[in-house]
Design an enzyme around this catalytic site. Structure first.
Site, PDB file in Angstrom:
ATOM      1  N   SER A   1       7.204  -0.760  10.141  1.00  0.00           N
ATOM      2  CA  SER A   1       5.805  -0.585   9.751  1.00  0.00           C
ATOM      3  C   SER A   1       5.592   0.830   9.243  1.00  0.00           C
ATOM      4  O   SER A   1       6.197   1.785   9.755  1.00  0.00           O
ATOM      5  CB  SER A   1       4.882  -0.847  10.940  1.00  0.00           C
ATOM      6  OG  SER A   1       3.543  -0.472  10.636  1.00  0.00           O
TER       7      SER A   1
ATOM      8  N   ALA B   1       4.137   3.799   1.120  1.00  0.00           N
ATOM      9  CA  ALA B   1       4.856   4.207   2.335  1.00  0.00           C
ATOM     10  C   ALA B   1       5.907   3.147   2.660  1.00  0.00           C
ATOM     11  O   ALA B   1       5.968   2.612   3.768  1.00  0.00           O
ATOM     12  CB  ALA B   1       3.900   4.423   3.495  1.00  0.00           C
TER      13      ALA B   1
ATOM     14  N   HIS C   1       9.377  -3.887   3.215  1.00  0.00           N
ATOM     15  CA  HIS C   1       8.959  -4.002   1.817  1.00  0.00           C
ATOM     16  C   HIS C   1      10.169  -4.204   0.902  1.00  0.00           C
ATOM     17  O   HIS C   1      10.149  -5.045  -0.004  1.00  0.00           O
ATOM     18  CB  HIS C   1       8.237  -2.728   1.372  1.00  0.00           C
ATOM     19  CG  HIS C   1       6.974  -2.434   2.099  1.00  0.00           C
ATOM     20  ND1 HIS C   1       6.807  -1.306   2.870  1.00  0.00           N
ATOM     21  CD2 HIS C   1       5.799  -3.103   2.172  1.00  0.00           C
ATOM     22  CE1 HIS C   1       5.589  -1.293   3.374  1.00  0.00           C
ATOM     23  NE2 HIS C   1       4.954  -2.378   2.974  1.00  0.00           N
TER      24      HIS C   1
ATOM     25  N   MET D   1       0.834  -1.198   0.000  1.00  0.00           N
ATOM     26  CA  MET D   1       0.000   0.000   0.000  1.00  0.00           C
ATOM     27  C   MET D   1       0.875   1.258   0.000  1.00  0.00           C
ATOM     28  O   MET D   1       0.402   2.355   0.291  1.00  0.00           O
ATOM     29  CB  MET D   1      -0.946   0.006   1.204  1.00  0.00           C
ATOM     30  CG  MET D   1      -1.977  -1.110   1.163  1.00  0.00           C
ATOM     31  SD  MET D   1      -3.469  -0.774   2.112  1.00  0.00           S
ATOM     32  CE  MET D   1      -2.806  -0.565   3.756  1.00  0.00           C
TER      33      MET D   1
END
EC number: 6.3.2.1
Length: 286
Positions: free
Chosen positions: A186, A33, A38, A31
């Site tokens: 996160s 950010a 990631h 998603m």
């Protein structure tokens, strides 16, 4: 060179071309950010596949009415700059109208796996997740798809969807990437105040405490949960939103620990709800 694709038709056309050439496709759905968690998944995909596609799409279907859809961080230029350095081939960045041009007439329903943990706290969340992941799998048609183990319940649900619907995708779970003090990376960590950020390291410390108790022979779930809660209540100002011990990947709550288990934790700070977990048991590898 990384190329940003915004339409389904163009993405599918590109995929078909590479499939005709016999190339393997790795896929990392996000998603945006983007953080090191990631990027770790993307690095693995790039190393294991001929072609890597990532998606950046903030999916409205997985946000509840009082959740942070509008406030969710969006930083496309920074994200694209980061993935270019990793030699990601394509960024699929559709609009909401592109993904959902009209109201859905067919809905996927998740059973027991969505009724515990995050699913109990966020009704409809995982139906939104499987809907968008199913659509993305159909658009990108990856050979391998990479998901982080931080969202272990999501990983279990996606694996179950792939199995139940015979989707030709290999789902790869990637270990949690942590800050130096143990806090799981996160996109929501940016919502923490400076004091909350100092406290947040204790989430992982509480899970390490649970692991130590397990390794010392403790098998009573209530005892382990009690000690985690006592530790957190002493060290953080946030509220324990969820804490439980479940079998994994079946997510059946355990009173006595046996086999592979999943200890899940969610803590709500002033503007951020953080989740973390640890998986321990017969085949646990640290």
């Amino acid at each position: 060179m990384t190329k940003v694709i915004t339409t389904i038709n163009e993405m599918q056309s590109i995929v078909k071309q590479h499939q005709r050439e016999g190339k393997t496709i790795g896929f990392v759905p996000t998603m945006g950010a983007l953080h090191d968690g990631h990027l770790t998944m993307m690095k693995q995909s790039v190393s294991e596949n001929d072609l890597t596609v990532i998606s950046i799409f903030v999916n409205p279907l997985q946000f509840g009415p009082n959740e942070d859809f509008d406030a969710y961080p969006r930083q496309l230029d920074d994200d694209v700059a980061a993935v270019k350095k990793l030699q990601v081939d394509y960024v699929f960045h559709p609009s909401v109208d592109e993904m959902y041009p009209e109201e859905l007439g067919i809905h996927l329903k998740v059973g027991h796996l969505a009724q515990v943990l995050e699913g109990a706290q966020r009704p409809g969340h995982f139906e939104g997740v499987v809907t968008v992941v199913n659509k993305l799998f159909n658009i990108v048609q990856p050979d391998y798809a990479y998901f982080g183990k931080k969202d272990a319940q999501q990983l279990a649900i996606v694996e179950k969807m792939v199995k139940d619907f015979n989707l030709p995708v290999h789902v790869i779970g990637i270990d949690i990437v942590r800050e130096k003090d143990g806090l799981a990376k996160s996109s929501r960590n940016i919502y923490l105040t400076s004091e909350e950020r100092k406290e947040a390291k204790h989430l992982y410390q509480s899970l390490r405490l649970a692991k130590n108790l397990y390794e010392a022979g403790e098998r009573d779930s209530n005892e382990i949960i009690g000690q985690i809660a006592a530790y957190l209540n002493k060290n953080i100002s946030g509220h324990i939103d969820d804490l439980g011990i479940y079998s994994y990947p079946n997510l059946i709550q355990q009173s006595k620990i046996h086999g592979r288990i999943f200890i899940s934790l969610a803590v709500k700070f002033s503007k951020a709800r953080l989740i973390d977990n640890i998986i321990i048991g017969d085949d646990y590898i640290d």
